[in-house]
Write a protein that holds these residues in place. Structure first.
Motif, PDB file in Angstrom:
ATOM      1  N   GLN A  88       5.927  -0.759   2.344  1.00  0.00           N
ATOM      2  CA  GLN A  88       7.273  -0.889   2.905  1.00  0.00           C
ATOM      3  C   GLN A  88       8.334  -1.091   1.838  1.00  0.00           C
ATOM      4  OE1 GLN A  88       7.307  -3.908   6.046  1.00  0.00           O
ATOM      5  NE2 GLN A  88       5.114  -3.547   6.370  1.00  0.00           N
ATOM      6  N   THR A  89       7.999  -1.809   0.778  1.00  0.00           N
ATOM      7  CA  THR A  89       8.985  -2.132  -0.249  1.00  0.00           C
ATOM      8  C   THR A  89       9.074  -1.062  -1.334  1.00  0.00           C
ATOM      9  OG1 THR A  89       7.287  -3.476  -1.325  1.00  0.00           O
ATOM     10  CG2 THR A  89       8.832  -4.612   0.133  1.00  0.00           C
ATOM     11  N   LEU A  90       8.152  -0.119  -1.314  1.00  0.00           N
ATOM     12  CA  LEU A  90       8.228   1.050  -2.183  1.00  0.00           C
ATOM     13  C   LEU A  90       8.485   2.272  -1.308  1.00  0.00           C
ATOM     14  CD1 LEU A  90       5.137   0.326  -4.472  1.00  0.00           C
ATOM     15  CD2 LEU A  90       7.546   0.123  -5.137  1.00  0.00           C
ATOM     16  N   SER A  91       9.347   3.151  -1.758  1.00  0.00           N
ATOM     17  CA  SER A  91       9.626   4.368  -0.997  1.00  0.00           C
ATOM     18  C   SER A  91       8.368   5.216  -0.913  1.00  0.00           C
ATOM     19  CB  SER A  91      10.737   5.167  -1.678  1.00  0.00           C
ATOM     20  OG  SER A  91      10.303   5.621  -2.958  1.00  0.00           O
ATOM     21  N   PRO A  92       8.253   6.091   0.078  1.00  0.00           N
ATOM     22  CA  PRO A  92       7.066   6.955   0.182  1.00  0.00           C
ATOM     23  C   PRO A  92       6.779   7.713  -1.101  1.00  0.00           C
ATOM     24  CG  PRO A  92       8.367   7.104   2.177  1.00  0.00           C
ATOM     25  CD  PRO A  92       9.185   6.291   1.207  1.00  0.00           C
ATOM     26  N   GLU A  93       7.834   8.161  -1.769  1.00  0.00           N
ATOM     27  CA  GLU A  93       7.651   8.912  -3.011  1.00  0.00           C
ATOM     28  C   GLU A  93       7.069   8.021  -4.109  1.00  0.00           C
ATOM     29  OE1 GLU A  93      10.561  10.587  -0.337  1.00  0.00           O
ATOM     30  OE2 GLU A  93      10.584   8.638  -1.402  1.00  0.00           O
ATOM     31  N   ARG A  94       7.609   6.785  -4.206  1.00  0.00           N
ATOM     32  CA  ARG A  94       7.137   5.860  -5.227  1.00  0.00           C
ATOM     33  C   ARG A  94       5.710   5.402  -4.927  1.00  0.00           C
ATOM     34  NH1 ARG A  94       7.258   5.081 -10.250  1.00  0.00           N
ATOM     35  NH2 ARG A  94       7.422   2.930 -11.006  1.00  0.00           N
ATOM     36  N   TRP A  95       5.435   5.134  -3.667  1.00  0.00           N
ATOM     37  CA  TRP A  95       4.096   4.704  -3.271  1.00  0.00           C
ATOM     38  C   TRP A  95       3.071   5.805  -3.543  1.00  0.00           C
ATOM     39  CZ3 TRP A  95       0.798   1.104  -2.711  1.00  0.00           C
ATOM     40  CH2 TRP A  95      -0.337   1.267  -1.920  1.00  0.00           C
ATOM     41  N   SER A  96       3.451   7.028  -3.256  1.00  0.00           N
ATOM     42  CA  SER A  96       2.555   8.157  -3.494  1.00  0.00           C
ATOM     43  C   SER A  96       2.227   8.293  -4.981  1.00  0.00           C
ATOM     44  CB  SER A  96       3.189   9.448  -2.969  1.00  0.00           C
ATOM     45  OG  SER A  96       2.362  10.556  -3.223  1.00  0.00           O
ATOM     46  N   ALA A  97       3.206   8.002  -5.833  1.00  0.00           N
ATOM     47  CA  ALA A  97       2.995   8.122  -7.276  1.00  0.00           C
ATOM     48  C   ALA A  97       2.131   6.997  -7.836  1.00  0.00           C
ATOM     49  CB  ALA A  97       4.349   8.134  -7.994  1.00  0.00           C
ATOM     50  N   LEU A  98       2.106   5.845  -7.149  1.00  0.00           N
ATOM     51  CA  LEU A  98       1.426   4.670  -7.692  1.00  0.00           C
ATOM     52  C   LEU A  98       0.105   4.321  -7.007  1.00  0.00           C
ATOM     53  CD1 LEU A  98       4.429   2.184  -8.168  1.00  0.00           C
ATOM     54  CD2 LEU A  98       3.236   3.472  -9.945  1.00  0.00           C
ATOM     55  N   ARG A  99      -0.139   4.828  -5.814  1.00  0.00           N
ATOM     56  CA  ARG A  99      -1.203   4.276  -4.987  1.00  0.00           C
ATOM     57  C   ARG A  99      -2.594   4.379  -5.603  1.00  0.00           C
ATOM     58  NH1 ARG A  99      -1.847   7.359   0.600  1.00  0.00           N
ATOM     59  NH2 ARG A  99      -3.411   5.712   0.724  1.00  0.00           N
ATOM     60  N   TRP A 100      -2.822   5.374  -6.467  1.00  0.00           N
ATOM     61  CA  TRP A 100      -4.140   5.501  -7.094  1.00  0.00           C
ATOM     62  C   TRP A 100      -4.164   4.969  -8.528  1.00  0.00           C
ATOM     63  CZ3 TRP A 100      -7.183   5.868  -3.316  1.00  0.00           C
ATOM     64  CH2 TRP A 100      -6.883   6.662  -2.210  1.00  0.00           C
ATOM     65  N   ARG A 101      -3.046   4.401  -8.959  1.00  0.00           N
ATOM     66  CA  ARG A 101      -2.983   3.793 -10.298  1.00  0.00           C
ATOM     67  C   ARG A 101      -3.234   2.293 -10.127  1.00  0.00           C
ATOM     68  NH1 ARG A 101       2.517   5.486 -13.014  1.00  0.00           N
ATOM     69  NH2 ARG A 101       1.590   4.234 -14.693  1.00  0.00           N
ATOM     70  N   PHE A 102      -4.502   1.932 -10.013  1.00  0.00           N
ATOM     71  CA  PHE A 102      -4.875   0.599  -9.576  1.00  0.00           C
ATOM     72  C   PHE A 102      -4.378  -0.503 -10.503  1.00  0.00           C
ATOM     73  CE2 PHE A 102      -8.247   3.470  -7.893  1.00  0.00           C
ATOM     74  CZ  PHE A 102      -7.919   3.328  -6.557  1.00  0.00           C
ATOM     75  N   PHE A 103      -4.476  -0.291 -11.804  1.00  0.00           N
ATOM     76  CA  PHE A 103      -4.037  -1.324 -12.728  1.00  0.00           C
ATOM     77  C   PHE A 103      -2.523  -1.464 -12.705  1.00  0.00           C
ATOM     78  CE2 PHE A 103      -8.237  -0.246 -14.398  1.00  0.00           C
ATOM     79  CZ  PHE A 103      -8.790  -1.514 -14.481  1.00  0.00           C
ATOM     80  N   ARG A 104      -1.825  -0.365 -12.598  1.00  0.00           N
ATOM     81  CA  ARG A 104      -0.364  -0.416 -12.513  1.00  0.00           C
ATOM     82  C   ARG A 104       0.076  -1.139 -11.247  1.00  0.00           C
ATOM     83  NH1 ARG A 104       3.936  -1.034 -11.155  1.00  0.00           N
ATOM     84  NH2 ARG A 104       5.880   0.016 -11.724  1.00  0.00           N
ATOM     85  N   LEU A 105      -0.593  -0.891 -10.136  1.00  0.00           N
ATOM     86  CA  LEU A 105      -0.246  -1.573  -8.886  1.00  0.00           C
ATOM     87  C   LEU A 105      -0.502  -3.073  -8.994  1.00  0.00           C
ATOM     88  CD1 LEU A 105      -1.415   0.721  -5.942  1.00  0.00           C
ATOM     89  CD2 LEU A 105       0.904  -0.056  -6.436  1.00  0.00           C
TER      90      LEU A 105
END
Length: 407
Positions: free
Chosen positions: A339-356
């Motif tokens: 919710q706090t990340l836009s769909p575009e931002r979430w899509s870019a980060l969701r599989w970057r586990f350490f970054r998340l």
């Protein structure tokens, strides 16, 4: 300390306790600089940084948020040298660590309870074990195959085949060495050292770290008698349970003055059960129980289901089975990445586990009530900001820990 306005902050002292991280504290200074600038652009406030004078590693912040000017001093409590020392093991020593760590978690039954609690961080714990064993299997296969080929070539030349088999150890080592060099993209060795550090004493605090925590406590206690409106302790990842013990020591020793600064504790992306579910983590379990019932501080715990490395929405006191009668803390809330990340931002980060796992310290393009920069550099105390906030309805409180004795 005269002229202090309840709930309002003009001057704040922040102590940041990082997780298992071998890098110099300047990494966190740079992260704060870039991400606070990004958050300010989204949220419409002003923020600037300067170097920190005196002892300690950190920086100064000046901000104008909600029409108020705030000055903050942020200090990183350093244990990266201890981390680097714990990571200074060779390839075969790391495999020995693997065996000991598996024995600690499987032998105690902790891993099975951790999986029941949250699968994400439990899978993250199993990841280095699986990867390192797979690398060893591939290295042994390469050593066997290469040596067999050498032996066949030697046989055709009329030379003893046994000489060819001498190449097996060298080939095995070469493959393992190559995997080790590539760990910057895989993180198997890094994670193995991390879990081994936690498990090495059955969850008990290593002696070197106990000394460092005592130093941390002194720094925080000194700030509590200085002219600040709020002293805020932030613990991220495994730094969260270190901060629990530091604050428990400060309060237990009577070093929180009644008329002093507001005391806040913000735990982010915690992995408390990884330590507290081990048999000898009595000190940590006792500190969790003690801190959860104190009225000297406000404790807010923030995680997010999208963070696969944290025990998301798990009340760190309750799930460890040490919640006392009269428990007050922590307030468990979600950073709600989806919710706090836009769909575009979430899509870019969701599989970057350490970054998340570090997103709690970063900018959100659709921020909610959790905003790291408004908490650390804004005009309201942690208590005021979350006073009317209800805990997450999805929080997990089931006491799954087998070991509940405390120090």
């Amino acid at each position: 300390m005269e002229g202090r306005i309840p709930d309002r902050v003009r001057r704040r002292r922040v102590f940041y306790v990082p997780g298992y991280d071998p890098f110099h504290p300047r990494r966190y200074r740079e992260l704060y600089r870039t991400e606070s600038t990004a958050q300010a652009a989204v949220s419409g406030f002003e923020i600037a940084m300067a170097g920190k004078a005196g002892r300690g590693h950190g920086w100064q912040v000046s901000a104008k948020i909600e029409g108020h000017k705030i000055a903050a001093e942020i200090e990183v409590l350093v244990w990266s040298d201890i981390v680097r020392e714990s990571m200074g093991h060779g390839i075969f020593a790391t495999y020995l660590q693997l065996a000991r760590t598996v024995r600690a978690y499987v032998g105690s039954g902790a891993i099975f309870r951790l999986v029941r609690l949250r699968k994400g961080p439990s899978i993250a714990a199993l990841f280095p074990v699986v990867v390192l064993l797979a690398q060893l299997a591939l290295a042994m296969l390469a050593g066997w195959g290469g040596a067999r080929l050498c032996a066949a070539v030697l046989a055709t030349a009329g030379l003893p085949e046994a000489i060819g088999w001498l190449a097996a150890p060298a080939l095995l080592w070469a493959v393992l060495w190559r995997f080790r060099k590539a760990d910057g993209q895989i993180y198997a060795y890094y994670l193995m050292h991390d879990y081994a550090f936690t498990a090495q004493n059955g969850g008990a605090m290593p002696a070197a770290l106990e000394v460092r925590l005592a130093e941390f406590s002194e720094r925080i206690a000194a700030a509590l008698v200085e002219d600040w409106d709020e002293v805020l302790v932030v613990g991220h990842s495994s730094g969260a349970h270190l901060a629990v013990s530091v604050l428990a020591d400060v309060i237990r020793s009577g070093r929180v003055p009644a008329n002093g600064p507001a005391l806040g504790f913000l735990s982010l992306g915690h992995v408390v059960p990884m330590a507290a579910f081990l048999p000898r983590a009595r000190r940590l379990r006792g500190d969790l129980a003690y801190l959860s019932a104190r009225d000297e501080l406000t404790w807010v715990d923030v995680t997010a289901p999208g963070d696969g490395c944290a025990f998301a929405l798990c009340d760190p006191v309750s799930v460890c089975g040490v919640a006392p009668e009269g428990k007050r803390w922590p307030l468990v809330i979600s950073a709600a990445f989806t919710q706090t990340l836009s769909p575009e931002r979430w899509s870019a980060l969701r599989w970057r586990f350490f970054r998340l796992h570090f997103q709690y310290l970063c900018a959100f393009d659709r921020p909610g009530d959790y905003d790291y920069f408004q908490i650390t550099a804004g005009p309201r105390t942690l208590a005021a900001r979350f006073r009317n906030r209800t805990p997450s309805k999805s929080r997990i409180e089931a006491p799954l820990n087998r070991f509940r004795d405390v120090a």
